[in-house]
Every structure is written in structure tokens, then in C-alpha cells.
Design a protein around this motif. Structure first.
Motif, short mmCIF file in Angstrom:
data_model
loop_
_atom_site.label_atom_id
_atom_site.label_comp_id
_atom_site.label_asym_id
_atom_site.label_seq_id
_atom_site.Cartn_x
_atom_site.Cartn_y
_atom_site.Cartn_z
N GLY A 207 -5.83 9.58 -0.77
CA GLY A 207 -6.06 8.29 -1.41
C GLY A 207 -4.85 7.40 -1.27
O GLY A 207 -3.77 7.84 -0.86
N ASP A 208 -5.05 6.13 -1.59
CA ASP A 208 -3.98 5.13 -1.51
C ASP A 208 -3.84 4.41 -2.84
O ASP A 208 -4.82 4.22 -3.56
N ASN A 209 -2.63 3.98 -3.12
CA ASN A 209 -2.39 3.02 -4.20
C ASN A 209 -2.21 1.64 -3.57
O ASN A 209 -1.29 1.44 -2.78
N LYS B 269 -10.67 4.90 -8.41
CA LYS B 269 -10.70 6.04 -9.33
C LYS B 269 -9.81 5.81 -10.54
O LYS B 269 -10.03 6.39 -11.59
N ASP B 270 -8.80 4.97 -10.40
CA ASP B 270 -7.88 4.71 -11.51
C ASP B 270 -7.17 3.39 -11.22
O ASP B 270 -7.04 2.97 -10.07
N GLY B 271 -6.73 2.73 -12.26
CA GLY B 271 -6.00 1.48 -12.09
C GLY B 271 -5.29 1.10 -13.36
O GLY B 271 -5.70 1.48 -14.46
N VAL C 230 -1.88 -2.03 -10.00
CA VAL C 230 -1.99 -0.83 -9.17
C VAL C 230 -3.42 -0.31 -9.25
O VAL C 230 -3.95 -0.10 -10.34
N GLU D 295 0.84 -1.18 0.00
CA GLU D 295 0.00 0.00 0.00
C GLU D 295 0.88 1.24 0.00
O GLU D 295 1.78 1.38 0.83
N THR E 8 0.82 5.15 0.55
CA THR E 8 -0.04 6.14 1.20
C THR E 8 0.68 7.47 1.34
O THR E 8 1.90 7.55 1.27
N HIS E 9 -0.13 8.52 1.57
CA HIS E 9 0.41 9.86 1.81
C HIS E 9 -0.14 10.36 3.13
O HIS E 9 -1.26 10.03 3.52
N TYR F 119 -5.73 2.89 -7.68
CA TYR F 119 -5.78 4.10 -6.87
C TYR F 119 -7.17 4.22 -6.25
O TYR F 119 -8.19 4.22 -6.95
N ASP G 204 -9.61 6.52 -3.98
CA ASP G 204 -9.82 7.90 -3.54
C ASP G 204 -10.72 7.90 -2.31
O ASP G 204 -11.84 7.41 -2.34
#
Length: 572
Positions: free
Chosen positions: A136-138, A166-168, A154, A128, A130-131, A156, A158
Motif C-alpha cells: 500500500g501507499d500513503n 483503508k485509513d486516513g 494522509v 507519496e 511507498t514500500h 493510506y 491498500d
């Protein structure tokens, strides 16, 4: 027509369909083949459809997953056998998988070893990314095929929008190599890569994709939802029984304790003691019950959602009260970041977001506006004009939709007189373009022209030229910075496409990923670059997934006809 007749027919035509050639080219590369199948299945996936699109029923002509599969079953050749084998491998339906495996086995075609052994693929690691601000996390998964091929998945997720996928995307190679590459390109000290329990990773992926499937507007990037089926397959290789995201619990007592602590802190010393507690209660409501559920987490994106939409839509109060919200928010951000030990640079960026969004917020709270679910539905054009709304409410909703159309073309007078003549074939306007950026701009013009002439038409080329000229003259610094010409061209064409509903199933029906594929994906998603270009041209960024360019200069005749039809429907 049986399989033999099908082969004979292909022989008479003398050329294979492009899909058959694509399959042959992809068979040697597991990722290419699986991505191709995932993209095909995404097209017929009901989750990709616009639930509010007003299009005639297509009945028997509408393509579905079952019809797509049957079209491959009906044509017996090695390429369709490979397709069916890959669909079976990635299928979540046991009955469908067994049937397709039987069909493929009965044909006896020779298939690559990686495909015949894909059932023994293993997902051996989950990480994972993270920020500290938590937008959000990848979630990343490493998959190993029995032939030694490795894939890295991967997704993402949100959290601001409700913990949604939201994206992958999927890339070839071991997960360790992908992480090493990402670390080398990202020196952000607030980013963390952590190994997570594989079952927990599966639960989080499943949860996020399920939430994304019921979210509108749909999220679309150059790789999503095309990669969705492939990501779901990789997740099913992970163990079951894991824990998804656990939402923090903030009972009334805990919220009050946090509020008291803030109001007693030095950060709240200058606030209006009469209205600050009530506004703080609203901030805590947003922080605890929306997004990831953490009232101490504030980022520029969270600020944008709060001031740009949430407070104006949710909080019913007079202007004298609501105008003080940004001041309370600034003080609360400083307090929260102090408690969390957030770096000053991130605090400054979050406070800058308050400065950025406050002018629009102050204007919004002083305007007539709908609130609640109706405001969201109207903003995305999702209201059915035949729904029996009460007279007053219906009139207000129709007025809001007309206002949205006015924004798209530049005002009520322009909307009232809007025509649908085709955009002319006109040259690029160099009059206000600085000399020192002309070479850079020329590269972008050539790429935009080539795409529009090859894929779209002359109207789109004119619209793209006009937008590019507005960007270059509005902020020449955009082209003085080091940036890829193909990325800028992709973003220009993407903006024009979004403004003209090119990617909507009920209108153009194109996929944004196809646009990105044309320009190459090395420069990133065009939507990321679009915000900078829109600001340079003096235009507003995307709202609710839509783009309004405030002028018919950028709208092709088909889009203006759609706007005219909606204008007449809702205005009357």
C-alpha cells in the motif's frame, strides 16, 4: 419553533448542549473544527452503513445529512453558524454550499478569520510514501489556509484489497514537517518518499475512496472514516485531470514468458514437474488479476490472502494437487525477489509467512467448504435468510454460517447449549500471572476497568479482565517488552468490542475512534496491537474484519442472545 424560541429554551434549561461547547472550544483551531464537522458528517454518510445489517426501518426517525444540516439551520446561534460555514466549505454539492453560505451570511455572526477565508485554501504539495513490497501507499497532501495555518493530510491506500482507502488522518502543521517526523521514526531502507503530480494525487485519492465506499466489511480505525470528508475536501483543492493508478497489463504471452523463465530457473528445479505448471498458472492468475496486478510482487500480506482465502476458495481441485501449492509458492517468491533485487531480509519474512499459513491452508483444503462469492457472503454474515436459494445450496450456506457461530463460542456443543445470562461481576484472576509482570498488568487492568465502568458496563469489564488474564498467562513476554499500558488496554477493549459487535451499526453502534480517543492516540491504533495480544492468548486473529474468541466467556449477554437468534434461524 423559530430561532428566538430556540435561544429562549436554551436559556431556561440553563446549560448548553455538549456539542455547542465542543464547537466553541474548537473554533480557534482549524483542524479541531474541521475534524469535528468531518466526524459529524461521517456518522450520517451512507457509505458508513452496513449494507447487510438486518435492522428495522427507522423511517422518518433515521438521521440523514439533510436532517442534520436542517437541525443546525433551525437554531440560530454563532456555534451553528460556524458549523454551517464549515459544512459549506467542505461540501462537494454546489447548491448545498451556496444555500448554506447564504444562511450564514444572513445571520451576521462573527466567525474566525480562518473560517471566513477558507474558500481560498491551497493544496500546494503532494507526496507519496511507498514500500518496495507494494502492499500500500500513503498519499499525503499539504494544505495552507490564508491565515497561515497549515494542515497535512494522509490517506493510506491498500493495494492488496483492490486499491482502497483503508485509513486516513489529518494533522496540524506543514507537510514538510510531517515527512521529516515520519522519516525520523522510520529507518526502513525500503521506504520511499516521492513528490507526485498534484492532479495524479487527487485522482488516486478519489479512486481509493470510491473503492472503499463499496467495499465490505467497512474499514474503520480510530480516525477513519471520521476523517473522510476532510480528506475529500483537501483532494478537491488539487487540480483535476490527473492519472490514477495504472494497472499493469499482463497478456497471455507475457504470462507464459514469465512462467517459462521461472520453470527453467534454479528455483524451480526441485518442483513436481507434473503439477507445478498448473499451480504456477494459478499464482499468476492471482498476481496479475488481483491486488495491484503485479505477479512479481510478493509480501507476507499477499501470502496470507493467497493461502488463507484465495486458493481454497477459488481453485477447485483435489487435495493431492492443492497440497503442493505452498512449495511452488516458496520457489516462485525466491525467483521473483531475485529478479526484483529484494533484500534477503524481506524475502525471509515473506517465506516465513508461507510457513505460518501453510498448516491452516492444508487443513482448509481437506475440509468441506463453499467457494466463490457465496463463501465470502457467508463468512461476513451477509446472506439474507429469506433469499430463495436452491435447497441444496441454501442448506450448505446455512451450515457454513452455523459453523461461523460455532467458532465464535467454541464448538457445536457450546452453541447448542448457549445461554444468555449476564456475565458475573468477578475480580481479575491473578493465579497464573508471573510475579515480574504484575505491576505492568495492573496498569492495564486499571485502565480497562475505568473504560468499561465509564463507557460500557460490568459485563464488558469482566470480559476484558478475562481476556487480559489469558494474555498475561499465555505469553508473559508481552508485558516484559517495552510497550504502553494505554495501548494494551485500548487493544483489549477493542478486541472485546469487536467480538461482541460493539462497533456494528446493527448492534452497539459505537465508533472505534471514540475508544481510541478515550485512551489517547499516541500509542497507535488498537487494531495493530490486537494481533499480538490475540496470539499471546492462543486465539485466532481477525478474519474478514471479525474476531472470534472461541468461547462464551468473553461474550456479553446481548451478544449471546444475537448468536442464539442466528443459530435458531440458520440451523432450522
Amino acid at each position: 419553533m423559530g430561532p428566538t424560541s430556540g435561544r429562549a429554551q436554551h436559556g431556561r434549561i440553563g446549560a448548553d448542549p455538549p456539542l455547542m461547547r465542543d464547537i466553541r472550544d474548537a473554533l480557534a483551531d482549524p483542524l479541531a473544527m474541521l475534524a469535528l464537522v468531518s466526524t459529524l458528517l461521517a456518522v450520517v454518510d451512507p457509505r458508513s452503513a452496513d449494507p447487510f445489517a438486518r435492522v428495522p426501518e427507522r423511517g422518518r426517525d433515521q438521521m440523514t445529512r439533510a436532517k442534520l444540516i436542517e437541525s443546525f439551520v433551525a437554531v440560530e446561534r454563532p456555534e451553528t453558524s460556524a458549523l454551517l460555514a464549515a459544512i459549506a466549505a467542505m461540501s462537494a454539492d454546489d447548491a448545498e454550499r451556496r444555500r448554506l453560505q447564504q444562511v450564514v451570511a444572513g445571520r451576521g455572526h462573527h466567525l474566525p478569520e480562518w473560517l471566513t477565508g477558507i474558500a481560498t485554501a491551497v493544496a500546494d504539495r503532494a507526496v507519496e510514501m511507498t514500500h518496495v513490497l507494494g502492499d500500500g501507499d500513503n498519499v499525503m497532501v499539504g494544505v495552507n489556509l490564508p491565515t497561515g495555518h497549515a494542515l497535512s493530510v494522509v490517506l493510506y491506500i491498500d493495494h492488496n484489497l483492490g486499491t482502497v482507502a483503508k485509513d486516513g488522518f489529518v494533522v496540524a502543521g506543514p507537510l514538510a514537517e510531517l515527512i521529516a517526523f515520519m522519516r525520523s521514526k522510520n529507518d526502513d531502507p525500503d521506504m520511499r518518499w516521492t513528490d507526485v503530480d498534484r492532479a495524479d494525487a487527487r485522482a488516486r485519492i478519489d479512486e481509493a475512496i470510491a473503492h472503499g465506499g463499496i467495499t465490505y466489511p467497512r474499514f474503520e480505525t480510530d480516525t477513519w472514516p471520521a476523517a473522510r470528508v476532510l480528506v475529500e475536501w483537501a483532494a478537491r483543492l488539487l487540480p483535476e485531470g490527473g492519472a490514477g493508478y495504472v494497472r499493469p497489463q499482463w497478456p497471455d504471452e507475457a504470462r507464459q514468458e514469465l512462467a517459462d523463465r521461472f520453470l527453467a530457473s534454479r528455483h524451480a528445479a526441485a518442483l513436481d514437474r507434473r503439477d507445478a505448471p498448473g499451480l504456477l498458472e494459478s499464482l499468476l492468475w492471482f498476481g496479475c488479476d488481483y491486488g495491484p496486478g503485479d505477479p512479481l510482487r510478493w509480501s507476507p500480506t499477499a501470502v496470507e490472502i493467497l493461502l488463507g482465502d484465495w486458493i481454497p476458495r477459488k481453485i477447485v481441485a483435489d487435495v493431492a494437487y492443492l497440497r503442493k501449492a505452498p512449495a511452488v509458492l516458496r520457489a516462485f517468491i525466491r525467483f521473483c525477489h531475485d529478479e526484483r533485487g529484494i533484500r534477503p531480509t524481506l524475502t525471509a519474512a515473506t517465506l516465513a509467512a508461507v510457513d505460518l499459513w501453510e498448516p491452516e491452508y492444508q487443513a482448509t483444503i481437506r475440509s468441506a467448504r463453499l467457494q466463490g462469492a457465496e463463501a465470502i457472503l457467508a463468512a461476513v454474515g451477509a446472506l439474507d435468510p429469506d433469499t430463495p436459494w436452491p435447497p441444496f445450496e441454501r442448506a450448505a450456506l446455512d451450515a457454513l454460517i452455523v459453523e461461523r457461530l460455532e467458532r465464535a463460542v467454541g464448538g457445536p456443543q457450546t452453541l447448542a447449549t448457549l445461554g444468555d445470562d449476564p456475565l458475573p461481576d468477578e475480580p481479575f484472576d491473578w493465579n497464573d500471572v508471573a510475579e515480574d509482570i504484575r505491576d505492568r498488568v495492573t496498569e492495564v487492568v486499571v485502565l480497562c476497568d475505568e473504560y468499561c465502568e465509564t463507557v460500557l458496563d460490568i459485563e464488558y469489564r469482566t470480559a476484558a479482565r478475562r481476556l487480559l488474564a489469558a494474555v498475561a498467562s499465555g505469553d508473559p513476554a508481552v508485558f516484559r517488552r517495552k510497550a504502553r499500558a494505554d495501548t494494551a488496554a485500548a487493544a483489549i477493549c477493542w478486541i472485546i468490542g469487536k467480538a461482541n459487535e460493539l462497533f456494528e451499526p446493527s448492534a452497539g453502534g459505537m465508533l472505534a475512534k471514540d475508544l481510541t480517543a478515550h485512551f489517547g492516540s499516541n500509542g497507535g491504533s488498537p487494531s495493530q496491537r490486537a494481533a499480538t495480544l490475540l496470539r499471546a492468548a492462543g486465539l485466532r486473529d481477525a478474519t474478514y474484519g471479525t474476531i472470534a474468541l472461541d468461547s462464551p466467556r468473553y461474550l456479553v449477554s446481548a451478544q449471546r442472545r444475537r448468536i442464539i437468534e442466528r443459530r435458531d434461524r440458520y440451523r432450522d
